[in-house]
Design a protein around this motif. Structure first.
Motif, mmCIF file in Angstrom:
data_model
loop_
_atom_site.group_PDB
_atom_site.id
_atom_site.type_symbol
_atom_site.label_atom_id
_atom_site.label_comp_id
_atom_site.label_asym_id
_atom_site.label_seq_id
_atom_site.Cartn_x
_atom_site.Cartn_y
_atom_site.Cartn_z
ATOM 1 N N GLU A 54 0.652 -1.182 -0.017
ATOM 2 C CA GLU A 54 0.148 -0.113 -0.054
ATOM 3 C C GLU A 54 0.938 1.211 0.006
ATOM 4 N N ILE A 55 2.212 1.138 0.606
ATOM 5 C CA ILE A 55 2.749 2.385 0.623
ATOM 6 C C ILE A 55 4.139 2.345 -0.323
ATOM 7 N N LEU A 56 5.303 1.482 0.050
ATOM 8 C CA LEU A 56 6.218 1.455 -0.646
ATOM 9 C C LEU A 56 6.436 1.384 -2.115
ATOM 10 N N SER A 57 5.326 0.554 -2.638
ATOM 11 C CA SER A 57 5.239 0.079 -4.097
ATOM 12 C C SER A 57 4.693 1.315 -4.823
ATOM 13 N N THR A 58 3.882 1.992 -4.224
ATOM 14 C CA THR A 58 3.197 3.267 -4.719
ATOM 15 C C THR A 58 3.776 4.624 -4.762
ATOM 16 N N LEU A 59 5.043 4.720 -3.986
ATOM 17 C CA LEU A 59 5.929 5.873 -3.924
ATOM 18 C C LEU A 59 6.263 6.207 -5.418
ATOM 19 N N PRO A 60 6.243 7.651 -5.714
ATOM 20 C CA PRO A 60 6.664 7.919 -6.947
ATOM 21 C C PRO A 60 8.178 7.606 -7.304
ATOM 22 N N GLY A 61 8.316 7.099 -8.387
ATOM 23 C CA GLY A 61 9.413 7.010 -8.997
ATOM 24 C C GLY A 61 10.469 5.903 -8.626
ATOM 25 N N VAL A 62 9.930 5.059 -7.932
ATOM 26 C CA VAL A 62 10.686 3.817 -7.226
ATOM 27 C C VAL A 62 10.887 2.839 -8.459
ATOM 28 N N LEU A 63 12.238 2.456 -8.375
ATOM 29 C CA LEU A 63 12.605 1.486 -9.275
ATOM 30 C C LEU A 63 12.956 0.216 -8.727
ATOM 31 N N ARG A 64 13.663 0.089 -7.363
ATOM 32 C CA ARG A 64 13.732 -1.133 -6.616
ATOM 33 C C ARG A 64 13.633 -1.010 -5.273
ATOM 34 N N ILE A 65 13.052 -2.082 -4.629
ATOM 35 C CA ILE A 65 12.913 -1.822 -3.340
ATOM 36 C C ILE A 65 13.651 -2.971 -2.427
ATOM 37 N N HIS A 66 14.701 -2.908 -1.877
ATOM 38 C CA HIS A 66 15.350 -3.938 -0.944
ATOM 39 C C HIS A 66 14.991 -3.907 0.281
ATOM 40 N N SER A 67 14.469 -4.728 0.992
ATOM 41 C CA SER A 67 14.371 -4.725 2.664
ATOM 42 C C SER A 67 15.020 -5.761 3.112
ATOM 43 N N SER A 68 15.470 -5.410 4.448
ATOM 44 C CA SER A 68 16.030 -6.343 5.424
ATOM 45 C C SER A 68 15.479 -6.148 6.822
ATOM 46 N N PHE A 69 15.066 -7.353 7.689
ATOM 47 C CA PHE A 69 14.292 -7.316 8.726
ATOM 48 C C PHE A 69 15.723 -7.478 9.714
ATOM 49 N N SER A 70 15.408 -6.677 10.718
ATOM 50 C CA SER A 70 16.305 -6.659 12.010
ATOM 51 C C SER A 70 16.021 -7.794 12.891
ATOM 52 N N ILE A 71 17.162 -8.491 13.199
ATOM 53 C CA ILE A 71 16.916 -9.683 14.283
ATOM 54 C C ILE A 71 16.798 -9.120 15.718
ATOM 55 N N ARG A 72 17.718 -8.139 16.206
ATOM 56 C CA ARG A 72 17.474 -7.443 17.303
ATOM 57 C C ARG A 72 18.256 -6.081 17.298
ATOM 58 N N ASN A 73 17.914 -5.095 18.170
ATOM 59 C CA ASN A 73 18.749 -3.935 18.140
ATOM 60 C C ASN A 73 19.829 -3.982 19.161
ATOM 61 N N VAL A 74 21.025 -3.763 18.580
ATOM 62 C CA VAL A 74 22.256 -3.805 19.381
ATOM 63 C C VAL A 74 22.448 -2.796 20.094
ATOM 64 N N LEU A 75 22.274 -1.554 19.486
ATOM 65 C CA LEU A 75 22.534 -0.337 20.260
ATOM 66 C C LEU A 75 21.397 0.874 19.641
ATOM 67 N N ALA A 76 20.923 1.473 20.626
ATOM 68 C CA ALA A 76 20.095 2.577 20.276
ATOM 69 C C ALA A 76 20.524 3.863 21.283
ATOM 70 N N THR A 77 21.007 4.832 21.076
ATOM 71 C CA THR A 77 21.350 5.516 22.353
ATOM 72 C C THR A 77 21.214 7.021 21.714
ATOM 73 N N LYS A 78 21.405 7.918 22.790
ATOM 74 C CA LYS A 78 21.556 9.335 22.403
ATOM 75 C C LYS A 78 23.225 9.547 22.627
ATOM 76 N N PRO A 79 23.429 10.803 22.172
ATOM 77 C CA PRO A 79 24.840 11.025 22.305
ATOM 78 C C PRO A 79 25.129 11.236 23.558
ATOM 79 N N LYS A 80 26.604 10.750 23.800
ATOM 80 C CA LYS A 80 27.015 10.864 25.174
ATOM 81 C C LYS A 80 27.383 12.433 25.545
ATOM 82 N N ARG A 81 27.093 12.656 26.833
ATOM 83 C CA ARG A 81 27.248 13.922 27.398
ATOM 84 C C ARG A 81 28.895 14.329 27.487
ATOM 85 N N ARG A 82 29.622 15.362 27.052
ATOM 86 C CA ARG A 82 30.893 15.476 26.959
ATOM 87 C C ARG A 82 31.335 16.166 28.341
#
Length: 153
Positions: free
Chosen positions: A125-153
């Motif tokens: 419904e969305i990706l294949s209808t976006l204008p001008g798309v030639l190719r879609i390549h999707s990868s599913f994540s297994i798990r999130n290893v790192l999601a963080t905010k920048p460290k305070r200096r």
């Protein structure tokens, strides 16, 4: 806003670490009065330097989601094609992030889904209808290893 100076950059750095920091603490950290600090923040918000504030959510504690990373290649890379694609992407809240890329694909998108069936709907419904798309390549994540905010200096 003409330019961002050293004090503004320090304010931005601290807000990236903790956007909920009190204005009084923020002002003290950058060496301003609270009113002067708030004035600078308002100027950066009005100029679009600060676009919004958000929360980093550990979805594993809230809901079961799978991050899907999608590489999009467009038929053409003209300004008109890029603008049309980007305008279309902004209309779909399912697309959490969109990056214009160098390399093998034109855009990298991130969506979060509960299961493969939900991704199939988004793809159809969305990706294949976006204008001008030639190719879609999707990868599913297994798990999130790192999601963080920048460290305070």
């Amino acid at each position: 806003m003409a330019s961002v100076d050293t004090i503004d950059r320090n304010i931005l750095r601290l807000l990236r670490v903790d956007a909920r920091m009190s204005n009084a603490k923020l002002a003290a950290e950058v060496g301003l009065s609270p009113s002067a600090c708030m004035r600078r923040i308002k100027i950066m918000e009005e100029a679009g330097v600060i676009r919004s504030y958000t929360a980093l959510v550990d979805t594993s504690n809230v809901e079961a989601t799978i991050a899907v990373i999608i590489n999009i290649t467009l038929e053409r890379q003209t300004e008109e094609h890029l603008d049309r694609f980007e305008a279309a992407v902004r209309r779909y809240p399912e697309i959490r992030e969109c990056f214009l890329m160098t390399g093998g694909s034109d855009y990298l998108l991130r969506v979060e889904v509960a299961n493969a069936g939900e991704f199939e709907r988004i793809h159809k419904e969305i990706l294949s209808t976006l204008p001008g798309v030639l190719r879609i390549h999707s990868s599913f994540s297994i798990r999130n290893v790192l999601a963080t905010k920048p460290k305070r200096r």
